[in-house]
Design a protein around this motif. Structure first.
Motif, PDB file in Angstrom:
ATOM      1  N   VAL A   9      -7.944   3.129   5.551  1.00 44.92           N
ATOM      2  CA  VAL A   9      -7.460   1.790   5.195  1.00 44.92           C
ATOM      3  C   VAL A   9      -6.940   1.780   3.762  1.00 44.92           C
ATOM      4  CG1 VAL A   9      -8.194  -0.603   4.823  1.00 44.92           C
ATOM      5  CG2 VAL A   9      -8.880   0.597   6.888  1.00 44.92           C
ATOM      6  N   CYS A  10      -7.628   2.470   2.877  1.00 47.05           N
ATOM      7  CA  CYS A  10      -7.179   2.540   1.480  1.00 47.05           C
ATOM      8  C   CYS A  10      -5.841   3.273   1.366  1.00 47.05           C
ATOM      9  CB  CYS A  10      -8.225   3.217   0.618  1.00 47.05           C
ATOM     10  SG  CYS A  10      -9.653   2.178   0.303  1.00 47.05           S
ATOM     11  N   SER A  11      -5.633   4.278   2.176  1.00 42.73           N
ATOM     12  CA  SER A  11      -4.343   4.980   2.164  1.00 42.73           C
ATOM     13  C   SER A  11      -3.207   4.039   2.539  1.00 42.73           C
ATOM     14  CB  SER A  11      -4.374   6.156   3.131  1.00 42.73           C
ATOM     15  OG  SER A  11      -5.267   7.138   2.695  1.00 42.73           O
ATOM     16  N   PHE A  12      -3.460   3.202   3.547  1.00 45.93           N
ATOM     17  CA  PHE A  12      -2.425   2.251   3.946  1.00 45.93           C
ATOM     18  C   PHE A  12      -2.281   1.124   2.929  1.00 45.93           C
ATOM     19  CE2 PHE A  12      -3.802   4.047   8.110  1.00 45.93           C
ATOM     20  CZ  PHE A  12      -2.674   4.837   8.284  1.00 45.93           C
ATOM     21  N   ALA A  13      -3.361   0.809   2.218  1.00 43.87           N
ATOM     22  CA  ALA A  13      -3.289  -0.206   1.166  1.00 43.87           C
ATOM     23  C   ALA A  13      -2.420   0.272   0.004  1.00 43.87           C
ATOM     24  CB  ALA A  13      -4.682  -0.556   0.675  1.00 43.87           C
ATOM     25  N   VAL A  14      -2.443   1.571  -0.276  1.00 42.54           N
ATOM     26  CA  VAL A  14      -1.572   2.129  -1.323  1.00 42.54           C
ATOM     27  C   VAL A  14      -0.111   1.881  -0.967  1.00 42.54           C
ATOM     28  CG1 VAL A  14      -0.772   4.295  -2.350  1.00 42.54           C
ATOM     29  CG2 VAL A  14      -3.206   3.835  -2.173  1.00 42.54           C
ATOM     30  N   LEU A  15       0.230   2.096   0.301  1.00 42.26           N
ATOM     31  CA  LEU A  15       1.610   1.842   0.751  1.00 42.26           C
ATOM     32  C   LEU A  15       2.008   0.388   0.501  1.00 42.26           C
ATOM     33  CD1 LEU A  15       1.532   3.664   4.194  1.00 42.26           C
ATOM     34  CD2 LEU A  15       2.600   4.473   2.104  1.00 42.26           C
ATOM     35  N   ALA A  16       1.146  -0.533   0.912  1.00 39.92           N
ATOM     36  CA  ALA A  16       1.460  -1.952   0.770  1.00 39.92           C
ATOM     37  C   ALA A  16       1.499  -2.376  -0.697  1.00 39.92           C
ATOM     38  CB  ALA A  16       0.425  -2.782   1.530  1.00 39.92           C
ATOM     39  N   TYR A  17       0.575  -1.857  -1.504  1.00 39.03           N
ATOM     40  CA  TYR A  17       0.510  -2.252  -2.916  1.00 39.03           C
ATOM     41  C   TYR A  17       1.783  -1.866  -3.656  1.00 39.03           C
ATOM     42  CZ  TYR A  17      -0.889  -2.357  -7.791  1.00 39.03           C
ATOM     43  OH  TYR A  17      -0.940  -2.607  -9.134  1.00 39.03           O
ATOM     44  N   PHE A  18       2.199  -0.627  -3.517  1.00 39.21           N
ATOM     45  CA  PHE A  18       3.385  -0.198  -4.261  1.00 39.21           C
ATOM     46  C   PHE A  18       4.663  -0.811  -3.699  1.00 39.21           C
ATOM     47  CE2 PHE A  18       0.568   2.995  -6.017  1.00 39.21           C
ATOM     48  CZ  PHE A  18       0.973   2.979  -7.342  1.00 39.21           C
ATOM     49  N   ARG A  19       4.688  -1.110  -2.425  1.00 37.63           N
ATOM     50  CA  ARG A  19       5.865  -1.769  -1.855  1.00 37.63           C
ATOM     51  C   ARG A  19       6.000  -3.191  -2.387  1.00 37.63           C
ATOM     52  NH1 ARG A  19       9.155  -0.964   2.761  1.00 37.63           N
ATOM     53  NH2 ARG A  19       8.044   0.988   2.951  1.00 37.63           N
ATOM     54  N   LYS A  20       4.860  -3.876  -2.530  1.00 36.72           N
ATOM     55  CA  LYS A  20       4.890  -5.279  -2.926  1.00 36.72           C
ATOM     56  C   LYS A  20       4.923  -5.465  -4.444  1.00 36.72           C
ATOM     57  CE  LYS A  20       2.339  -9.570  -2.443  1.00 36.72           C
ATOM     58  NZ  LYS A  20       1.135 -10.205  -1.952  1.00 36.72           N
ATOM     59  N   ASN A  21       4.078  -4.731  -5.184  1.00 39.37           N
ATOM     60  CA  ASN A  21       3.877  -5.017  -6.606  1.00 39.37           C
ATOM     61  C   ASN A  21       4.693  -4.160  -7.559  1.00 39.37           C
ATOM     62  OD1 ASN A  21       1.972  -7.033  -6.083  1.00 39.37           O
ATOM     63  ND2 ASN A  21       0.389  -5.501  -5.796  1.00 39.37           N
ATOM     64  N   HIS A  22       4.976  -2.936  -7.223  1.00 37.38           N
ATOM     65  CA  HIS A  22       5.674  -2.038  -8.139  1.00 37.38           C
ATOM     66  C   HIS A  22       6.780  -1.261  -7.419  1.00 37.38           C
ATOM     67  CE1 HIS A  22       2.773  -2.757 -11.293  1.00 37.38           C
ATOM     68  NE2 HIS A  22       1.812  -2.576 -10.408  1.00 37.38           N
TER      69      HIS A  22
END
Length: 65
Positions: A9-22
């Protein structure tokens, strides 16, 4: 097993975080490919672990007739 699920889940959260925030600091390998491959591989390990739960728990297989 729960730790593997949380790591996936954390691996997929990295994808979403960088797509949305940075989006400007995204790197195609560091923030997309590596987390995606890692998350999918961990989910594959969880599937194998669940399907072989008896062997993981050191239970002997049922005798065949």
């Amino acid at each position: 097993m729960a730790i593997l699920v949380v790591q996936a889940v954390c691996s997929f959260a990295v994808l979403a975080y960088f797509r949305k925030n940075h989006p400007e600091s995204r790197h195609w390998f560091k923030t997309f490919t590596a987390p995606l491959i890692g998350g999918l591989a961990m989910l594959g390990v969880v599937v194998l672990l669940v399907s072989n739960m008896g062997a993981a728990a050191a239970r002997s297989p049922a005798p065949s007739c």
